[in-house]
Design a protein around this motif. Sequence first.
Motif, PDB file in Angstrom:
ATOM      1  N   TRP A  56      65.274  33.978  68.452  1.00 18.67           N
ATOM      2  CA  TRP A  56      64.372  35.088  68.149  1.00 18.67           C
ATOM      3  C   TRP A  56      64.414  36.137  69.251  1.00 18.67           C
ATOM      4  CZ3 TRP A  56      58.417  34.938  68.902  1.00 18.67           C
ATOM      5  CH2 TRP A  56      57.848  36.101  68.364  1.00 18.67           C
ATOM      6  N   ILE A  57      63.799  35.851  70.386  1.00 16.86           N
ATOM      7  CA  ILE A  57      63.824  36.818  71.486  1.00 16.86           C
ATOM      8  C   ILE A  57      64.762  36.275  72.557  1.00 16.86           C
ATOM      9  CG2 ILE A  57      62.453  38.120  73.143  1.00 16.86           C
ATOM     10  CD1 ILE A  57      60.018  37.577  71.491  1.00 16.86           C
ATOM     11  N   VAL A 106      55.323  30.476  72.226  1.00 12.51           N
ATOM     12  CA  VAL A 106      55.389  31.889  71.844  1.00 12.51           C
ATOM     13  C   VAL A 106      55.360  32.021  70.323  1.00 12.51           C
ATOM     14  CG1 VAL A 106      56.724  34.010  71.973  1.00 12.51           C
ATOM     15  CG2 VAL A 106      56.580  32.533  73.951  1.00 12.51           C
ATOM     16  N   PHE A 130      52.067  31.451  69.113  1.00 11.94           N
ATOM     17  CA  PHE A 130      51.248  32.647  69.308  1.00 11.94           C
ATOM     18  C   PHE A 130      51.389  33.601  68.119  1.00 11.94           C
ATOM     19  CE2 PHE A 130      50.201  36.719  71.482  1.00 11.94           C
ATOM     20  CZ  PHE A 130      48.936  36.376  71.926  1.00 11.94           C
ATOM     21  N   VAL A 131      52.567  33.609  67.502  1.00 14.54           N
ATOM     22  CA  VAL A 131      52.755  34.435  66.304  1.00 14.54           C
ATOM     23  C   VAL A 131      51.795  33.992  65.213  1.00 14.54           C
ATOM     24  CG1 VAL A 131      54.362  35.140  64.504  1.00 14.54           C
ATOM     25  CG2 VAL A 131      55.182  34.814  66.836  1.00 14.54           C
ATOM     26  N   GLU A 164      48.104  34.783  66.261  1.00 18.15           N
ATOM     27  CA  GLU A 164      47.691  36.163  66.017  1.00 18.15           C
ATOM     28  C   GLU A 164      47.697  36.471  64.527  1.00 18.15           C
ATOM     29  OE1 GLU A 164      47.807  39.266  68.766  1.00 18.15           O
ATOM     30  OE2 GLU A 164      46.402  37.640  69.064  1.00 18.15           O
ATOM     31  N   LEU A 184      44.802  38.104  62.401  1.00 23.98           N
ATOM     32  CA  LEU A 184      44.927  39.299  61.568  1.00 23.98           C
ATOM     33  C   LEU A 184      44.314  39.057  60.187  1.00 23.98           C
ATOM     34  CD1 LEU A 184      46.165  42.080  60.764  1.00 23.98           C
ATOM     35  CD2 LEU A 184      48.165  40.796  60.023  1.00 23.98           C
ATOM     36  N   ARG A 225      41.008  38.751  70.681  1.00 21.61           N
ATOM     37  CA  ARG A 225      42.030  39.272  71.585  1.00 21.61           C
ATOM     38  C   ARG A 225      41.709  38.952  73.044  1.00 21.61           C
ATOM     39  NH1 ARG A 225      46.920  42.643  71.241  1.00 21.61           N
ATOM     40  NH2 ARG A 225      47.693  41.591  69.414  1.00 21.61           N
ATOM     41  N   ILE A 226      40.412  38.880  73.365  1.00 22.65           N
ATOM     42  CA  ILE A 226      40.047  38.522  74.739  1.00 22.65           C
ATOM     43  C   ILE A 226      40.555  37.112  75.024  1.00 22.65           C
ATOM     44  CG2 ILE A 226      38.110  38.134  76.317  1.00 22.65           C
ATOM     45  CD1 ILE A 226      36.571  40.245  74.658  1.00 22.65           C
ATOM     46  N   ALA A 243      44.336  37.037  75.372  1.00 24.30           N
ATOM     47  CA  ALA A 243      44.863  37.455  76.669  1.00 24.30           C
ATOM     48  C   ALA A 243      44.993  36.238  77.586  1.00 24.30           C
ATOM     49  CB  ALA A 243      43.951  38.506  77.300  1.00 24.30           C
ATOM     50  N   LEU A 251      47.960  34.223  76.423  1.00 23.97           N
ATOM     51  CA  LEU A 251      49.195  34.903  76.811  1.00 23.97           C
ATOM     52  C   LEU A 251      49.513  34.629  78.282  1.00 23.97           C
ATOM     53  CD1 LEU A 251      51.057  36.641  75.153  1.00 23.97           C
ATOM     54  CD2 LEU A 251      49.838  38.661  75.926  1.00 23.97           C
ATOM     55  N   LEU A 252      48.486  34.681  79.120  1.00 24.58           N
ATOM     56  CA  LEU A 252      48.705  34.419  80.546  1.00 24.58           C
ATOM     57  C   LEU A 252      49.151  32.976  80.758  1.00 24.58           C
ATOM     58  CD1 LEU A 252      45.797  36.363  82.229  1.00 24.58           C
ATOM     59  CD2 LEU A 252      48.239  36.806  82.433  1.00 24.58           C
ATOM     60  N   ILE A 297      50.871  31.237  78.717  1.00 24.24           N
ATOM     61  CA  ILE A 297      52.285  31.205  78.325  1.00 24.24           C
ATOM     62  C   ILE A 297      53.146  31.713  79.474  1.00 24.24           C
ATOM     63  CG2 ILE A 297      54.001  32.247  76.803  1.00 24.24           C
ATOM     64  CD1 ILE A 297      51.941  32.254  74.576  1.00 24.24           C
ATOM     65  N   LEU A 298      52.732  32.822  80.094  1.00 22.94           N
ATOM     66  CA  LEU A 298      53.532  33.392  81.185  1.00 22.94           C
ATOM     67  C   LEU A 298      53.616  32.418  82.362  1.00 22.94           C
ATOM     68  CD1 LEU A 298      52.300  37.102  81.138  1.00 22.94           C
ATOM     69  CD2 LEU A 298      54.396  36.163  80.175  1.00 22.94           C
ATOM     70  N   PHE A 356      55.912  29.580  81.336  1.00 15.76           N
ATOM     71  CA  PHE A 356      57.298  30.011  81.134  1.00 15.76           C
ATOM     72  C   PHE A 356      57.991  30.235  82.488  1.00 15.76           C
ATOM     73  CE2 PHE A 356      59.578  32.208  77.424  1.00 15.76           C
ATOM     74  CZ  PHE A 356      60.792  31.722  77.844  1.00 15.76           C
ATOM     75  N   PRO A 372      52.227  40.075  66.914  1.00 12.12           N
ATOM     76  CA  PRO A 372      53.473  39.331  66.760  1.00 12.12           C
ATOM     77  C   PRO A 372      53.973  39.394  65.320  1.00 12.12           C
ATOM     78  CG  PRO A 372      51.875  38.021  67.936  1.00 12.12           C
ATOM     79  CD  PRO A 372      51.158  39.239  67.460  1.00 12.12           C
ATOM     80  N   VAL A 416      47.731  42.579  81.340  1.00  9.57           N
ATOM     81  CA  VAL A 416      47.445  41.931  80.059  1.00  9.57           C
ATOM     82  C   VAL A 416      46.230  42.568  79.385  1.00  9.57           C
ATOM     83  CG1 VAL A 416      46.620  39.755  79.063  1.00  9.57           C
ATOM     84  CG2 VAL A 416      48.609  39.752  80.507  1.00  9.57           C
ATOM     85  N   ILE A 434      43.839  43.694  75.018  1.00  9.94           N
ATOM     86  CA  ILE A 434      42.471  43.839  74.540  1.00  9.94           C
ATOM     87  C   ILE A 434      42.158  45.306  74.243  1.00  9.94           C
ATOM     88  CG2 ILE A 434      40.049  43.429  75.113  1.00  9.94           C
ATOM     89  CD1 ILE A 434      41.180  41.301  77.145  1.00  9.94           C
ATOM     90  N   PRO A 447      65.014  40.747  66.884  1.00 15.61           N
ATOM     91  CA  PRO A 447      65.332  41.754  67.910  1.00 15.61           C
ATOM     92  C   PRO A 447      66.688  41.521  68.573  1.00 15.61           C
ATOM     93  CG  PRO A 447      63.774  40.169  68.779  1.00 15.61           C
ATOM     94  CD  PRO A 447      63.992  39.796  67.341  1.00 15.61           C
TER      95      PRO A 447
END
Lengths: 632, 525
Positions: free
Chosen positions: A70-71, A140, A143-144, A147, A151, A178-179, A182, A185-186, A188-189, A192, B390, B417, B421, B472
Amino acid sequence: MTDLFWLIPFFPILSTFILAVFGTKLPKKYISLQACFAVFASFAVSLISFLGLLKTGPEQLPLLKTLFSWITAGKFQIAFSLQFDSLTAVMTLIVSGVGFIIHVYSIGYMAKDKSYARFFTYMNLFTFSMLMLVMSSNLVLMFVGWEGVGLCSYLLIGFWYEKHSASNAGMKAFIVNRIGDAGFLLAILFLFVHIGSVEFTAINQAISGNMITAGFATLVGILLFVGATGKSAQIPLYVWLPDAMEGPTPVSALIHAATMVTAGVYMVARMNMLYSLSTTAGNIVALVGALTAVFAASMALTQNDIKRVLAYSTISQLGYMFIGCGVGAYAAGIFHLYTHAFFKSLLFLAAGSVMHALSGELNMQKMGGLKKYLPRTYYPFLIGAIAIAGIPFLSGFFSKDAILTSAYAQGNYLVWALGILGAVMTAFYMFRLIFMTFHGKERLEPEAKKHLHESPPVMTLPLAVLAFFAVVAGYVSLPAVFGKNLDWFGRFLEPVIHGHAHHISLGMEWLLIFISVAVAVLGIFIAYVFYISKTHLPSQLAQKFPFLYRLLFNKYYVDEAYNALFIQPAVKGSELVYKHFDLKVIDGAVNGAGKSANAVGKLLSFLQTGFIKDYALIFLVGAILLLGYLLF
Amino acid sequence: MNIPLLSFIVFFPLAGALFLIFVNRENEKVIRSLTLIFALINLAASLWLFSGFDGGTHALQFVERHAWLGKGIEYHIGVDGISIFLLLLTTFLLPITILSSWTYIKDKVKEYHIFMLVLSSGILGVFVSMNMFLFYVFWEAMLIPMYFLIGIWGGKRKIYATVKFVLFTMIGSLLMLVAIFFLYNQYFKAQGFHSFFIFDLYQLVLPTNVQIPLFLAFALAFAIKVPLFPFHTWLPDAHVEAPTAGSVILAAVLLKMGAYGFLRFAMPMFPNALSKFLPYLAILALISIIYGGLMALIQKDVKSLVAYSSVSHMGLIMLAVFALNLEAIEGAIYQMLNHGLSTGALFLCVGILYERTHTRLIDDYGGVSKQMPVFSAFFLICMLSSVGLPGLNGFVGEILCLFGIFQANKVLAILGVSTVILAAAYLLWMFKRVMQGPIVHERIRSLKDMNKREIVYLVPIVLLMFFMGIYPKPFLKKIEPSVSHLVKRFEERVLLTDKTQGSDYILPEVKNDQDNPQEKEDQNP
């Protein structure tokens, strides 16, 4: 047959695509048929894969299917790959199974809505996203799905977007989530960069290989849990879920009770090896879960909106699941997730059936005595209430008991005590709801009474099915007091969940069971006294403790506090900065420069051709500078 | 290559503009159709070029080099992995912007289309110029049509906006011009012959104290273009006043020139100065992210809101550029494309609304979804792409940027990040107030949904958003060799200058980079 497991999420997305593009042109009958069939197909493949999994040895787990890369950028390599193991199997069965029942129910519930196609498009998209969430083999891709469900939640809460309350609630849900995201996401970083991969197998290998210290596990564990508090509505980010009840009731049942909100629990259970490295992170999860369980239950005590009671109840029950995960009893947490999916979606759908019967009425003060009008709604509702209250031998009893016993066995007595306190409240608010809705005096609006009718079979049949599971679902995992090796559910999850069970004596376990049953009965009894035999008591109590009552009734003013502490300062502060800094300081300097340029332009009055002059002037200056430079 | 394909792509729009001069101004339909055809031909040509682009190398491709004015001033163009997609983005958006102004522009139709075509030639020239002199010519020339596009077809405060836009840009570019000539002179001193060739100038190893003023001159020009806080105030004004097509080009392509400039010039030419100023630049980028987001939150004008969102998004891109590692810069370039698509699309959506209501104030809307369901779906997708959901393109760029920034500096990444938000907050709130809720203004009731033309030009963007979000790889694969080479050379250069402090110095192997044997790309140490 298990090698086809990767097909599971693709039926709903195909259906989404067709409905999104052609939906408005298709007949309603076809839309509902296709949408339901897509989810059913996912369920069928899940079931086949699950049966196949029973024959597969644990050493071959998880089954992996990489569809494409993917990425891919330098060290950041993410594959679009799905996995299937026992935890995923449980989740896919719940998502597609309960999802299918709720899709069927929606045919009846949404029959008169003009945005029929849009509704099923979103529902199918949700099912796809949720299946991706539980099937992805790395964080990751997870995470798709994470999210994606967010949605769909946004879209479905705001489904009736013409109502201010609905569109506001949708927006609130997305932003609050989203809070949490975040934080996710952190996490994950951090993982990773530290490990070089976020494939679950790679993370678990890194943990086995002692690549991760306890401190790092605590940090990442907490960040992941921040994500979980958003999606699974725990303190401090639970505030979006009660408002989410603005969405159609099947949405509340599917997304905001049975599946999406449990994503955080799934995630913590999926990362159980990481959490087992850090008792700090585990304790935080358990404590936040326990506090949420009590806090949310207390808010449910005074609500009059039937769906909001259920919403706070969901928050509270999710707290129990986190208690399970936090004390290391991940299997118990997932077990409660599984039983809760049945009885809570049952309660929501039954509440929807009541609303349907009363032309959309939500206020329990305008109900009462509905038992004789809506028997096919009443009995499933009652079963759901008994199950969630923790009365033996329905499903909720087994799963809640497994969690509380584990908390006690681990020595986390505070969490256990909070859990017991929550259990009294649970039994009370649930039976308060039953008594206020179905028993006692009729307080119906005359208009509503005229149209009063039992829901069609397409709605009551799903209730019956869910009620059946709310009764029997618990028997896959019986506590040790009933005999050895009856915890089939825990053993099935063992290849994924490496929990270490704390053992307590059988006598102690009997005592714990007795206590939790006793408090459940007590809760029901108080509800009976308050709302059936001595109905004047609640208002007397409210008058005696006005402060406490107002605090509970206004949900501890948490929304108001967040608004005053975060939203208003951000908006007002930004407005101030915009007016006094952006427009005055920066632009002031620029305009000053512009004016002086104009003045120079007027001085050199040989160029007076309007606005091109400014440009030409500066260009000229540039050319002179350039020439001067070239000359020396 | 026998056909000068790249030159064709750059100059074909200009030729088209010249051709339009001879078309009768009454024939508006002919003018529009011809421009559209020119734009489509250019798009086809650039796709053809792309099909021949070798993604496996960092070398310049489709190189054309001819003597021009002498003394190192040459006509020298080419593309590599850093510029190829920016070129494609430009040619992709041109036909879309022409279609979007089909009924919007009613006044001076002929001039409008001439300027649009000239503008795209100017932009394309900036991205392909390999000679600094030529680069500067395009860089400045592009301002002229933009100046007129805003100044003639703009809104009420168009004059203020254009003057501001031009003033800001000119101040930056003037200093850059001085720096370019200084560099040119230094090269002559060191080497004994003149050259404006970018890759020649790369070989010049200047002591840090000489690099600093030069770097600052370049950095200012590019920081204004991006724009980085506090040089951003021209952007909201220019965006608000510009016609839709102008806003689209401005946001999608013009801003990218700033980031491109950092990658093409500031980073390889002044590595030590860049390292020295990195903390300050990174903080400016971070401020841009948060400040832009907060300012976007409270804007009352939709276009102004999207403009501030650009400041925020470009801040993330610049923060990734300043992370100076492979993943970050690859993400930054990818995010430039994403931002071009999503912000361009948002401006198109706002334009669709504006054409119907002639207001851009958020308070004048509400409940539009009910009247325009198809538009609502498109607007939603474009908004979500900008939010970085995503599955859509924005996420891929965002997570790569954040990953790269995280590798460079954890604190910056943690603060960065917050964009996740903020973007959700300001965009969803705007969407809520414009599209949802009950209809309060009567004129909303008479709105017509999107027509076929509008659907036709938004569909390609939306499809690309999905494609770039789901697959991508074809893009990243072609970007990677160039970025990897750029990063490696940067790291070598930083060390090299440290060793040769003091005097001007030229790298021993003064050769054109593309002549070098291709190096094995090795990202995994």
